[in-house]
Design an enzyme around this catalytic site. Structure first.
Site, PDB file in Angstrom:
ATOM      1  N   ASP A   1       0.904  -1.320  -0.138  1.00 40.71           N
ATOM      2  CA  ASP A   1       0.063  -0.108   0.139  1.00 40.71           C
ATOM      3  C   ASP A   1       0.763   1.236  -0.084  1.00 40.71           C
ATOM      4  O   ASP A   1       0.553   2.313  -0.615  1.00 40.71           O
ATOM      5  CB  ASP A   1      -1.100   0.210   1.261  1.00 40.71           C
ATOM      6  CG  ASP A   1      -2.331  -0.748   1.010  1.00 40.71           C
ATOM      7  OD1 ASP A   1      -1.871  -1.797   0.205  1.00 40.71           O
ATOM      8  OD2 ASP A   1      -3.293  -0.547   1.674  1.00 40.71           O
TER       9      ASP A   1
ATOM     10  N   GLU B   1      -6.974   4.666  -0.007  1.00 41.96           N
ATOM     11  CA  GLU B   1      -6.227   5.389   1.363  1.00 41.96           C
ATOM     12  C   GLU B   1      -5.865   6.619   1.135  1.00 41.96           C
ATOM     13  O   GLU B   1      -5.338   7.035  -0.063  1.00 41.96           O
ATOM     14  CB  GLU B   1      -5.325   4.444   1.856  1.00 41.96           C
ATOM     15  CG  GLU B   1      -5.792   3.192   2.312  1.00 41.96           C
ATOM     16  CD  GLU B   1      -4.477   2.561   2.913  1.00 41.96           C
ATOM     17  OE1 GLU B   1      -4.632   1.322   3.579  1.00 41.96           O
ATOM     18  OE2 GLU B   1      -3.464   2.747   2.871  1.00 41.96           O
TER      19      GLU B   1
ATOM     20  N   CYS C   1       0.959  -8.296   4.681  1.00 42.82           N
ATOM     21  CA  CYS C   1       0.543  -6.772   4.723  1.00 42.82           C
ATOM     22  C   CYS C   1      -0.884  -6.676   4.391  1.00 42.82           C
ATOM     23  O   CYS C   1      -1.743  -7.683   4.419  1.00 42.82           O
ATOM     24  CB  CYS C   1       1.413  -5.996   3.583  1.00 42.82           C
ATOM     25  SG  CYS C   1       3.014  -5.944   3.834  1.00 42.82           S
ATOM     26  N   ASP C   2      -1.585  -5.236   4.174  1.00 46.09           N
ATOM     27  CA  ASP C   2      -2.442  -4.816   4.405  1.00 46.09           C
ATOM     28  C   ASP C   2      -3.978  -5.780   3.820  1.00 46.09           C
ATOM     29  O   ASP C   2      -4.566  -6.228   4.485  1.00 46.09           O
ATOM     30  CB  ASP C   2      -2.827  -3.668   3.716  1.00 46.09           C
ATOM     31  CG  ASP C   2      -1.806  -2.678   4.548  1.00 46.09           C
ATOM     32  OD1 ASP C   2      -0.780  -2.967   4.983  1.00 46.09           O
ATOM     33  OD2 ASP C   2      -2.114  -1.259   4.459  1.00 46.09           O
ATOM     34  N   LYS C   3      -3.887  -6.096   2.584  1.00 45.45           N
ATOM     35  CA  LYS C   3      -5.082  -6.832   1.952  1.00 45.45           C
ATOM     36  C   LYS C   3      -4.850  -8.171   1.788  1.00 45.45           C
ATOM     37  O   LYS C   3      -5.745  -8.962   1.471  1.00 45.45           O
ATOM     38  CB  LYS C   3      -5.473  -6.127   0.748  1.00 45.45           C
ATOM     39  CG  LYS C   3      -5.461  -4.711   0.475  1.00 45.45           C
ATOM     40  CD  LYS C   3      -6.408  -4.137   1.706  1.00 45.45           C
ATOM     41  CE  LYS C   3      -6.366  -2.578   1.813  1.00 45.45           C
ATOM     42  NZ  LYS C   3      -5.120  -2.286   2.231  1.00 45.45           N
TER      43      LYS C   3
ATOM     44  N   SER D   1      -5.354   5.269   5.571  1.00 41.19           N
ATOM     45  CA  SER D   1      -4.463   4.283   6.188  1.00 41.19           C
ATOM     46  C   SER D   1      -4.476   4.020   7.632  1.00 41.19           C
ATOM     47  O   SER D   1      -4.934   5.042   8.187  1.00 41.19           O
ATOM     48  CB  SER D   1      -2.838   4.730   5.763  1.00 41.19           C
ATOM     49  OG  SER D   1      -1.888   4.222   6.459  1.00 41.19           O
TER      50      SER D   1
ATOM     51  N   CYS E   1       5.253  -2.469   8.422  1.00 38.56           N
ATOM     52  CA  CYS E   1       5.421  -0.921   8.883  1.00 38.56           C
ATOM     53  C   CYS E   1       5.540  -1.292  10.356  1.00 38.56           C
ATOM     54  O   CYS E   1       4.475  -2.042  10.662  1.00 38.56           O
ATOM     55  CB  CYS E   1       4.722  -0.079   8.242  1.00 38.56           C
ATOM     56  SG  CYS E   1       5.137  -0.128   6.257  1.00 38.56           S
TER      57      CYS E   1
END
Length: 552
Positions: free
Chosen positions: A79, A441, A120-122, A467, A193
């Site tokens: 992202d 985002e 990570c995110d998704k 985010s 992160c």
């Protein structure tokens, strides 16, 4: 009977077996449970560049327990790299691609169980959606958080020291040399992160809900502990297959409630609202926004982690990790089974809290309520979401004048050229699931506002999302979105907007008759993207208030 028997048992499967032997498989391997390792390894994403090593650890665990391991690839998007350009249209829609990819490979090859190797995110929610949809034994293994960066003996993190540094540079607070030093040192190596952004929030929820092994959420990417957890997960998945312990036996409504309590106590990303709702949808569990708000009101915020706090994920790890958080929250949690074979209470009882500031007692929280608040009003009849623990008390009630933009790019241009002043309420619309498409985002605009020292003077509302790194009165997921004719499309420059987080209000201060008149005049939205997957996604995706899932 194993699921994999359908591709390896019987006379008529001679051809299937021959093809499997062509991969180097032995006859003894053919007799074992087939375990898929859905790996999102890629050279493109820092949270995933080290997953090859974890694949090997998982394989060793699977073989030690009597299974046969198969690695297959799943796409992953960073992202942070996709942010602020066309790429961010792809991030949320990739969640559905990931879920579909895991489902298709697993079904086509009749796998008996799954290790979901993610970070990570998704990727994490996408893989979980697939596991719930198919309901075969599964364990989540995440890649772990990145170490903090260092510059001049100061710890650095991605959002605060790169995205927000852009605004600080524009404001003349830092020079080009310092900006470049931050750029090179904020992210020292592999891992997700360093704060409670979406990736680490979803890792914490995976452990808290019981679908990942204890300690798995916070063990650092650069640690041997991470490899041991991967190995143990490989061993354990074979046992889950033998006992037929499937996701629906773990991910019950009470388990999801446990996970949400942990989320609210930690102050995690608002994106978990989208993802938990989508996962619940795959399980056949209704998860209205009011559930998130109710649990947040009941749960104190006890850990002050980046981006809104001062601690890093490494601090949470060394303070005891999610088991320590479960220990703290034990009176509020249900005692449920987990994939580890231990219950939530057993994990909590065995944990130790090593820092009373990183994980505070319930009677001494950072905030009385949890991380997320759900707002409603004439701008968002179906709801909107804010990370309330990232908003200063003095600005939880904000009244400002609207400045409207029909894309993130328009808003970013105004912010970077001094077009946003104290007292403004920035409205970014046509960035929802359909309108974006992909519900981008808004980290770049919010980080720039923070960097310019306006985070306590300016509000931002959007039908897009934020985010996990967002700070200040930034309200996202406004539903219905502008592209579906939601009231956010009727806001005009200069309108007064009132935000009251404590009272859960988001109001446009015009009369009901005036708003009705404006709503009648809203023109049909012209799609921004008309070809390829994103065009198909825009036609099929549902509202943010229902998890932005695809219509079945």
């Amino acid at each position: 009977m194993l699921r994999s028997d359908r591709v390896k048992k019987g006379l008529e499967k001679v051809g299937s077996r021959s093809l499997m032997y062509a991969t180097g498989m032995t006859k003894s391997e053919m007799e074992r449970p087939f375990i898929g390792i859905a790996s999102s390894f890629t050279d493109l994403v820092p949270g995933h560049v080290h997953l090859r090593e974890l694949e090997r650890s998982i394989e060793h665990g699977i073989y030690a327990a009597g299974g046969t391991a198969f690695v297959f690839g799943i796409p992953a998007i960073c992202d942070g790299i996709a942010m602020g350009h066309l790429g961010m249209h792809c991030s949320l829609p990739s969640r559905e691609l990931i879920a579909d990819s895991v489902e298709m490979v697993t079904t086509a090859h009749a796998l008996d169980g799954l290790i979901l190797l993610t970070n990570c995110d998704k990727i994490t929610p996408g893989m979980l959606m697939a596991a719930c949809r198919m309901n075969i034994p599964a364990i989540v293994v995440t890649g772990g958080p990145m170490l903090s960066g260092r510059s001049r003996m100061r710890r650095l993190s991605l959002v605060k020291d790169t995205f927000e540094a852009v605004g600080r540079f524009r404001a003349g607070e830092i020079d080009r040399e310092e900006l470049e030093e931050l750029e090179c040192n904020a992210c020292p190596g592999a891992g997700s992160c360093q704060g409670l952004y979406t990736a680490n929030t979803m890792s914490c929820l995976s452990e808290a809900v019981g679908i990942a092994m204890p300690g798995g959420a916070t063990a650092l990417a650069a640690s041997a502990k991470r490899e041991r957890i991967a190995y143990l997960s490989g061993e354990r998945i074979v046992e889950l297959v033998k006992k037929d312990i499937t996701p629906k036996k773990i991910l019950t409504p009470k388990a999801i409630e446990n996970a949400l309590r942990v989320d609210m106590a930690l102050g995690g990303s608002t994106n978990t609202v989208l993802h938990v709702t989508a996962i619940a949808h795959e399980l056949g569990i209704k998860m209205p926004l009011d559930v998130f708000d109710k649990i947040s009101r009941q749960t104190p915020h006890i850990s002050d982690i980046l981006p809104s706090g001062k601690y890093f994920m490494e601090d949470l790890e060394f303070a005891g990790g999610i088991p320590a958080v479960l220990k703290r929250l034990k009176p509020e949690l249900s005692n449920l089974p987990t994939v580890s074979g231990r219950t939530i209470y057993q994990i909590a009882d065995a944990a130790r809290i090593d820092d009373e500031e990183v994980i505070r007692p319930l009677n001494r929280p950072y905030h009385k309520e949890g991380g997320i608040a759900v707002l409603k009003g004439n701008i968002a009849p179906d709801g909107a979401v804010v990370k309330q623990t990232a908003v200063q008390e003095k600005i939880k009630h904000f009244t400002g004048k609207a400045k409207c933009f029909n894309s993130e790019e328009e808003a970013m241009k105004a912010i970077m050229t001094g077009g946003i002043k104290a007292g403004d309420c920035v409205v970014i619309r046509y960035e929802g699931p359909k309108g974006g498409p992909g519900m981008r985002e808004m980290l770049s605009p919010t980080a720039a506002i923070v960097g310019m020292k306006l985070s306590d003077k300016v509000a931002l509302i959007t039908d897009g999302r934020f985010s996990g790194g967002t700070q200040g009165p930034c309200i996202g997921h406004v539903s219905p979105e502008a592209a579906e004719g939601g009231p956010i499309a009727a806001i005009r420059d200069g309108d007064t907007i009132e935000i009251d987080i404590d009272k859960r209000k988001l109001e446009l201060k015009v009369s009901k008759a005036e708003l009705t008149k404006r709503m009648r005049s809203i023109k049909a939205h012209k799609p921004k993207i008309t070809t390829g997957y994103l065009a198909r996604y825009a036609k099929l995706v549902t509202s943010a208030s229902t998890g932005a899932v695809m219509k079945g």
